[in-house]
Design an enzyme around this catalytic site. Structure first.
Site, mmCIF file in Angstrom:
data_model
loop_
_atom_site.group_PDB
_atom_site.id
_atom_site.type_symbol
_atom_site.label_atom_id
_atom_site.label_comp_id
_atom_site.label_asym_id
_atom_site.label_seq_id
_atom_site.Cartn_x
_atom_site.Cartn_y
_atom_site.Cartn_z
ATOM 1 N N GLN A 120 3.264 -5.317 -3.223
ATOM 2 C CA GLN A 120 2.344 -4.504 -3.398
ATOM 3 C C GLN A 120 0.690 -4.549 -3.744
ATOM 4 O O GLN A 120 0.161 -5.435 -4.974
ATOM 5 C CB GLN A 120 2.201 -3.348 -3.685
ATOM 6 C CG GLN A 120 1.561 -1.904 -3.240
ATOM 7 C CD GLN A 120 2.068 -0.720 -4.032
ATOM 8 O OE1 GLN A 120 1.669 -0.404 -5.216
ATOM 9 N NE2 GLN A 120 2.792 0.170 -3.192
ATOM 10 N N ASP B 295 8.021 2.658 -4.002
ATOM 11 C CA ASP B 295 6.903 3.101 -4.249
ATOM 12 C C ASP B 295 6.941 3.484 -5.664
ATOM 13 O O ASP B 295 5.139 3.339 -6.101
ATOM 14 C CB ASP B 295 5.930 3.452 -3.049
ATOM 15 C CG ASP B 295 4.574 3.861 -3.649
ATOM 16 O OD1 ASP B 295 3.465 2.876 -3.780
ATOM 17 O OD2 ASP B 295 3.802 4.545 -2.855
ATOM 18 N N SER C 172 -2.546 2.843 -3.263
ATOM 19 C CA SER C 172 -1.791 1.656 -2.674
ATOM 20 C C SER C 172 -2.762 1.305 -1.047
ATOM 21 O O SER C 172 -3.237 2.213 -0.864
ATOM 22 C CB SER C 172 -0.467 2.013 -2.139
ATOM 23 O OG SER C 172 -0.158 2.102 -3.709
#
Length: 290
Positions: A278, A204, A228
């Site tokens: 993502q 991440d 996110s």
């Protein structure tokens, strides 16, 4: 072992509360919310605790629903969806203050032989030893808030060395591409499940930032609201996570106040370890009317 690595391994060692129920904590840092990679990794650990040890995660898909509160524990509830002859499926819901903040589905598989192929690692990448660290670049950048500088100045379990540094010093519109060398600051146990959770944690890092480059903006700009929304990851090959990893990233699209990003994580010898995708909120803040 460095204290930051000890802390990371500690927060990944969840407390078992009851059958299929686990509790995780967050490091107490001056930050607004729980780091998304921590929630992904802890949810994966909760799922791993309910799977036979000879089955290993090959993919996960998660959705962020609410920001995590660092001041209270996170409870992870595991649903044992299916145990098949080769594959195992788990669903995990992360809960705080009585509400779901994150959900994850993960699939596990017995190791099997099969066809082998991978996209090669980019060749035109400078060695990490020749690059400045992200901490150094943030300290030099004029447009980064002091709180962000202080946050990154603290001891961390990861060292990051970006290949491209233009977005730290410029607000020119840049190609939506990023390459970052990442190295853990200490060893992790020789435990495949732990190493996989650590890999999920670091996946991440910096990824959503790439969606801002084409617009001449940065993730920390005061007129950007970023978070996110989802995170998907595919684990291709086992790796010890010792030494440098190259995280290549691109952002094919931004639209609808969302940015879409993709990543590939390579070992320094060129082995493709994992792939990541993502989508995140990239929203322009509007000034309140007076």
């Amino acid at each position: 072992m460095p204290a930051a690595i000890q802390e990371l391994l500690s927060i990944l060692n969840l407390e078992e509360l009851e059958h299929n129920l686990y509790r995780g904590r967050s490091p107490q840092v001056k930050w607004q919310r729980v780091f998304g990679g921590q929630t992904i990794a802890q949810a994966l650990v909760a799922a791993q605790r309910t799977v036979e040890p000879d089955r290993h995660v090959h993919s996960l898909h998660g959705y962020f629903m609410r920001p995590g509160d660092i001041t209270v524990p996170i409870v992870y509830e595991v649903d044992r969806i299916r145990d098949g002859s080769s594959f195992t499926t788990r669903r995990v819901v992360a809960i705080q203050h009585g509400h779901a903040i994150f959900s994850l589905e993960a699939s596990f598989q017995l190791d099997e032989p099969g066809l082998e192929y991978q996209m090669p690692m980019p060749l035109d990448v400078p060695a990490p030893e020749t690059l400045k660290s992200q901490r150094e670049l943030l300290q030099e950048a004029s447009h980064v808030p002091d709180m962000i500088r202080m946050f990154w100045a603290k001891e961390r379990p990861l060292e990051l060395r970006p290949v491209y540094a233009e977005h730290y010093s410029s607000r020119d519109k840049l190609p939506p591409l990023q390459k970052v060398w990442i190295r853990l600051t200490g060893p992790v146990p020789n435990d495949r499940a732990v190493r996989t959770a650590v890999l999920a944690y670091l996946s991440d890092m910096t990824l959503l930032d790439t969606a801002t480059f084409a617009h001449g903006r940065g993730i920390f700009d005061p007129d950007i609201q970023a978070a996110s929304l989802d995170h998907a990851m595919w684990f291709h090959r086992e790796h010890s996570l010792d030494g440098w990893l190259l995280y290549t990233q691109d952002s094919p699209s931004t639209s609808g106040a969302r940015g879409f990003t993709r990543g590939a994580i390579y070992a320094q010898d060129g082995t493709l370890i994992a792939s990541v995708a993502q989508e995140g909120l990239i929203r322009l803040r509007t000034k309140p009317t007076t």
